[in-house]
Design an enzyme around this catalytic site. Sequence first.
Site, PDB file in Angstrom:
ATOM      1  N   TRP A   5       0.823  -1.215   0.000  1.00 50.14           N
ATOM      2  CA  TRP A   5       0.000   0.000   0.000  1.00 50.14           C
ATOM      3  C   TRP A   5       0.851   1.257   0.000  1.00 50.14           C
ATOM      4  O   TRP A   5       0.485   2.264  -0.625  1.00 50.14           O
ATOM      5  CB  TRP A   5      -0.969  -0.020   1.179  1.00 50.14           C
ATOM      6  CG  TRP A   5      -1.926  -1.161   1.086  1.00 50.14           C
ATOM      7  CD1 TRP A   5      -2.014  -2.250   1.904  1.00 50.14           C
ATOM      8  CD2 TRP A   5      -2.913  -1.370   0.063  1.00 50.14           C
ATOM      9  NE1 TRP A   5      -2.992  -3.108   1.464  1.00 50.14           N
ATOM     10  CE2 TRP A   5      -3.562  -2.601   0.342  1.00 50.14           C
ATOM     11  CE3 TRP A   5      -3.314  -0.635  -1.057  1.00 50.14           C
ATOM     12  CZ2 TRP A   5      -4.592  -3.099  -0.462  1.00 50.14           C
ATOM     13  CZ3 TRP A   5      -4.336  -1.142  -1.865  1.00 50.14           C
ATOM     14  CH2 TRP A   5      -4.962  -2.347  -1.566  1.00 50.14           C
ATOM     15  N   ASP A  46      -0.861   6.857   6.697  1.00 51.60           N
ATOM     16  CA  ASP A  46      -1.984   5.996   6.337  1.00 51.60           C
ATOM     17  C   ASP A  46      -2.139   4.990   7.474  1.00 51.60           C
ATOM     18  O   ASP A  46      -1.322   4.093   7.636  1.00 51.60           O
ATOM     19  CB  ASP A  46      -1.694   5.294   5.005  1.00 51.60           C
ATOM     20  CG  ASP A  46      -2.766   4.281   4.626  1.00 51.60           C
ATOM     21  OD1 ASP A  46      -3.764   4.131   5.361  1.00 51.60           O
ATOM     22  OD2 ASP A  46      -2.582   3.603   3.589  1.00 51.60           O
ATOM     23  N   LYS A  79     -11.595  -1.464   8.542  1.00 52.20           N
ATOM     24  CA  LYS A  79     -10.807  -2.415   9.322  1.00 52.20           C
ATOM     25  C   LYS A  79     -11.257  -2.424  10.790  1.00 52.20           C
ATOM     26  O   LYS A  79     -11.561  -3.469  11.341  1.00 52.20           O
ATOM     27  CB  LYS A  79      -9.318  -2.062   9.270  1.00 52.20           C
ATOM     28  CG  LYS A  79      -8.781  -1.739   7.890  1.00 52.20           C
ATOM     29  CD  LYS A  79      -8.664  -2.955   7.005  1.00 52.20           C
ATOM     30  CE  LYS A  79      -7.902  -2.618   5.734  1.00 52.20           C
ATOM     31  NZ  LYS A  79      -7.714  -3.769   4.844  1.00 52.20           N
TER      32      LYS A  79
END
Length: 361
Positions: free
Chosen positions: A102, A173, A197
């Site tokens: 990511w 992030d 999440k």
Amino acid sequence: MPRVHNFNAGPAALPLPALERAQRELLDHDGTGMSIIEHSHRGKAFEAVHNEAISLLRQLLDVPDDYHVLFQYGGASHQFAVVPLNLLHAGRSADYIITGGWSEKAYQEAERIGTVRVAGTTEVDKRYTRIPRQEELTLDPNAAYVHMTTNNTLFGTQWHWLPETGDVPLVADMSSDFLWRRIDVRRFGLIYAGAQKNIGPSGLTVVLARKDLVDGGRKDIPTIFRYATHATNNSLYNTPPTFAIYLVRNVLAYTVETGGLDEVERRNRRKAELLYGTIDERPDFFRAPVEAASRSFMNVVFRLPSEELEKRFIAEAAREGMVGLAGHRSTGGIRVSLYNAVEVASVEFLVSFMRAFASRG
């Protein structure tokens, strides 16, 4: 139908009481005679939910007054572009620390927008097994910002310390470990996190942004992409994902009611202790590729002696009511996601299965 043990990497498990509250209120929200899904985002009923969610976030994280709390759409992948669009001015450069798939994507997206550089990476043969050390980072003291990904879902690594960036704003992030414990928001210029999440359903992203960075953001980008636009309008410039915000409100309220982030961290550490302890007691059968100091409390990855055994492990676990255990398609193996809503009892059930499976070989 009994609920399964949900180890999905995202969208992931949500606390049952938060879902039950939604179930009770689905057809009639707060005596209004209609669902929150049907309410206008400009109306008083939704406005109350919206502001409560913001207030709960501020309470849980002790968010300072000089930070905005914003609700955005499009997930973290959207923020990969929005961050440099706002913060990367012409003639400036930004630093990116690469620790997984990511953060690679965040870097690649920023490359399309402006000048960026890799300030550190732990990639070896397209894999990441640890977090870099401070002395391995080559940070530019004049960078517009330093970007990091705090937890890496694909490779199972997590930052347990923060890089020192001097006066350069740190952008993080936190999609896969947001609210897993307390953090000092003041250490960051901007935090963004996809909700799916730890705190809600997919389709919503939380942004915590220092007000001076928002005020100094670029003005030469479309209005809809400016953080300042959403800050000025309390994240209601356009229609937000209202039901997602409602569910986040439910999860945050439940978190406060059950002891806050100190209790969340206690449970998360217990779950990781159980799982890593089981892996380490059978190194002949379970192989954890991540260096111990970089192990994630959110996503535990490991391998078995063969891919055939891994497929059997996943299939037998599914028959026992455990889902979401297959590793990411790019990495293979086993991945167990231990997000906040995963109960300690589910991990106890899993480790009992692991011991029995290993004994059968």
